[in-house]
Write a protein that holds these residues in place. Structure first.
Motif, PDB file in Angstrom:
ATOM      1  N   ASN A  16      44.814 -46.859  12.880  1.00  0.00           N
ATOM      2  CA  ASN A  16      43.814 -45.898  13.333  1.00  0.00           C
ATOM      3  C   ASN A  16      42.740 -45.603  12.291  1.00  0.00           C
ATOM      4  OD1 ASN A  16      44.984 -45.559  15.899  1.00  0.00           O
ATOM      5  ND2 ASN A  16      46.567 -44.290  14.987  1.00  0.00           N
ATOM      6  N   LYS A  17      42.679 -46.392  11.247  1.00  0.00           N
ATOM      7  CA  LYS A  17      41.643 -46.203  10.247  1.00  0.00           C
ATOM      8  C   LYS A  17      40.384 -46.929  10.702  1.00  0.00           C
ATOM      9  CE  LYS A  17      44.548 -45.182   6.415  1.00  0.00           C
ATOM     10  NZ  LYS A  17      44.728 -45.242   4.993  1.00  0.00           N
ATOM     11  N   GLU A  18      39.299 -46.185  10.768  1.00  0.00           N
ATOM     12  CA  GLU A  18      38.048 -46.724  11.309  1.00  0.00           C
ATOM     13  C   GLU A  18      37.605 -48.001  10.611  1.00  0.00           C
ATOM     14  OE1 GLU A  18      33.436 -45.402  12.120  1.00  0.00           O
ATOM     15  OE2 GLU A  18      34.947 -43.845  11.827  1.00  0.00           O
ATOM     16  N   LYS A  19      37.648 -48.016   9.295  1.00  0.00           N
ATOM     17  CA  LYS A  19      37.214 -49.200   8.546  1.00  0.00           C
ATOM     18  C   LYS A  19      38.040 -50.420   8.956  1.00  0.00           C
ATOM     19  CE  LYS A  19      37.195 -51.062   3.873  1.00  0.00           C
ATOM     20  NZ  LYS A  19      37.644 -50.862   2.510  1.00  0.00           N
ATOM     21  N   ILE A  20      39.338 -50.253   9.055  1.00  0.00           N
ATOM     22  CA  ILE A  20      40.231 -51.359   9.419  1.00  0.00           C
ATOM     23  C   ILE A  20      39.947 -51.822  10.842  1.00  0.00           C
ATOM     24  CG2 ILE A  20      42.640 -52.052   9.769  1.00  0.00           C
ATOM     25  CD1 ILE A  20      41.875 -51.627   6.805  1.00  0.00           C
ATOM     26  N   LEU A 110      44.877 -58.111  12.773  1.00  0.00           N
ATOM     27  CA  LEU A 110      45.096 -56.907  11.970  1.00  0.00           C
ATOM     28  C   LEU A 110      45.809 -57.274  10.672  1.00  0.00           C
ATOM     29  CD1 LEU A 110      45.173 -53.856  11.436  1.00  0.00           C
ATOM     30  CD2 LEU A 110      47.205 -53.736  12.903  1.00  0.00           C
ATOM     31  N   LYS A 111      46.832 -58.087  10.768  1.00  0.00           N
ATOM     32  CA  LYS A 111      47.554 -58.492   9.562  1.00  0.00           C
ATOM     33  C   LYS A 111      46.638 -59.257   8.609  1.00  0.00           C
ATOM     34  CE  LYS A 111      52.199 -58.731  11.531  1.00  0.00           C
ATOM     35  NZ  LYS A 111      53.301 -59.650  11.903  1.00  0.00           N
ATOM     36  N   LYS A 112      45.797 -60.128   9.134  1.00  0.00           N
ATOM     37  CA  LYS A 112      44.867 -60.876   8.283  1.00  0.00           C
ATOM     38  C   LYS A 112      43.936 -59.934   7.530  1.00  0.00           C
ATOM     39  CE  LYS A 112      42.754 -64.351  10.398  1.00  0.00           C
ATOM     40  NZ  LYS A 112      42.314 -65.322  11.439  1.00  0.00           N
ATOM     41  N   VAL A 113      43.416 -58.938   8.221  1.00  0.00           N
ATOM     42  CA  VAL A 113      42.513 -57.974   7.590  1.00  0.00           C
ATOM     43  C   VAL A 113      43.239 -57.201   6.497  1.00  0.00           C
ATOM     44  CG1 VAL A 113      41.274 -55.800   8.007  1.00  0.00           C
ATOM     45  CG2 VAL A 113      40.895 -57.760   9.511  1.00  0.00           C
ATOM     46  N   LEU A 114      44.459 -56.759   6.788  1.00  0.00           N
ATOM     47  CA  LEU A 114      45.216 -55.992   5.791  1.00  0.00           C
ATOM     48  C   LEU A 114      45.537 -56.838   4.563  1.00  0.00           C
ATOM     49  CD1 LEU A 114      47.645 -53.984   8.095  1.00  0.00           C
ATOM     50  CD2 LEU A 114      45.545 -53.187   6.997  1.00  0.00           C
ATOM     51  N   ILE A 115      45.893 -58.089   4.777  1.00  0.00           N
ATOM     52  CA  ILE A 115      46.188 -58.974   3.648  1.00  0.00           C
ATOM     53  C   ILE A 115      44.930 -59.215   2.813  1.00  0.00           C
ATOM     54  CG2 ILE A 115      46.800 -61.361   3.045  1.00  0.00           C
ATOM     55  CD1 ILE A 115      48.770 -61.204   5.502  1.00  0.00           C
ATOM     56  N   ARG A 116      43.818 -59.481   3.485  1.00  0.00           N
ATOM     57  CA  ARG A 116      42.553 -59.709   2.772  1.00  0.00           C
ATOM     58  C   ARG A 116      42.176 -58.468   1.956  1.00  0.00           C
ATOM     59  NH1 ARG A 116      39.378 -61.977   6.677  1.00  0.00           N
ATOM     60  NH2 ARG A 116      39.051 -59.960   7.585  1.00  0.00           N
ATOM     61  N   TYR A 118      44.156 -56.119   0.840  1.00  0.00           N
ATOM     62  CA  TYR A 118      45.118 -55.936  -0.247  1.00  0.00           C
ATOM     63  C   TYR A 118      44.717 -56.764  -1.462  1.00  0.00           C
ATOM     64  CZ  TYR A 118      49.372 -56.214  -2.988  1.00  0.00           C
ATOM     65  OH  TYR A 118      50.261 -56.181  -4.024  1.00  0.00           O
ATOM     66  N   PHE A 119      44.382 -58.018  -1.234  1.00  0.00           N
ATOM     67  CA  PHE A 119      44.031 -58.882  -2.364  1.00  0.00           C
ATOM     68  C   PHE A 119      42.651 -58.574  -2.933  1.00  0.00           C
ATOM     69  CE2 PHE A 119      47.597 -61.419  -0.689  1.00  0.00           C
ATOM     70  CZ  PHE A 119      48.341 -61.457  -1.856  1.00  0.00           C
ATOM     71  N   LYS A 120      41.756 -58.013  -2.138  1.00  0.00           N
ATOM     72  CA  LYS A 120      40.472 -57.547  -2.693  1.00  0.00           C
ATOM     73  C   LYS A 120      40.706 -56.396  -3.650  1.00  0.00           C
ATOM     74  CE  LYS A 120      37.103 -58.651   0.904  1.00  0.00           C
ATOM     75  NZ  LYS A 120      36.269 -58.068   1.963  1.00  0.00           N
ATOM     76  N   GLU A 121      41.615 -55.504  -3.260  1.00  0.00           N
ATOM     77  CA  GLU A 121      41.900 -54.320  -4.077  1.00  0.00           C
ATOM     78  C   GLU A 121      42.839 -54.621  -5.229  1.00  0.00           C
ATOM     79  OE1 GLU A 121      43.345 -51.493  -1.218  1.00  0.00           O
ATOM     80  OE2 GLU A 121      41.458 -51.543  -0.088  1.00  0.00           O
ATOM     81  N   ASN A 122      43.562 -55.727  -5.156  1.00  0.00           N
ATOM     82  CA  ASN A 122      44.547 -56.109  -6.170  1.00  0.00           C
ATOM     83  C   ASN A 122      44.350 -57.559  -6.588  1.00  0.00           C
ATOM     84  OD1 ASN A 122      46.420 -53.614  -6.053  1.00  0.00           O
ATOM     85  ND2 ASN A 122      46.235 -54.244  -3.910  1.00  0.00           N
TER      86      ASN A 122
END
Length: 126
Positions: A16-20, A110-116, A118-122
């Motif tokens: 439910n996060k708008e950016k995501i 959704l999983k692809k976006v979250l993984i991408r 995560y690695f941008k932030e880490n």
């Protein structure tokens, strides 16, 4: 019959996060556009899932009926494995395939976006 909510998955807090949501919609639009299939997200965050789901369901139904080869290529592009599809089909044998695939596509994107993200932030985790 819809697939169950994603509440038991670790991605639930992000749904439910708008950016995501905007990133998932953009990823879906991009992947489908590569195969000449138009998906448009209005920007209405509250109805994003339903809006995208209905469009995907129609495209997937058409591909199942008329262009199975292009469907296979699309699912490969999205990185949705045959094993994932078959496992889900066994769980929900009465669900029409286009509905099942629409749910799986949204979840995978959704999983692809979250993984991408995560690695941008880490970047040190690469």
């Amino acid at each position: 019959m819809q697939l169950p909510d994603y509440k038991n998955l670790s991605i639930e807090p992000y749904r439910n996060k708008e950016k995501i949501i905007r990133q998932v919609a953009a990823q879906i639009e991009k992947d489908f556009a590569q195969f000449g299939l138009e998906v448009q997200f209005s920007g209405d965050i509250n109805n994003a899932y339903q809006e995208l789901y209905l469009q995907l369901k129609e495209h997937l139904r058409d591909l199942l009926d008329r262009d199975y080869h292009r469907l296979v290529l699309l699912l490969y592009q999205i990185d949705l494995s045959e094993k994932q599809i078959m496992t889900t089909e066994l769980k929900y044998p009465d669900m029409p395939k286009e509905k099942l695939l629409a749910d799986l596509v949204i979840l995978r994107e959704l999983k692809k976006v979250l993984i991408r993200n995560y690695f941008k932030e880490n970047p040190d985790k690469l």
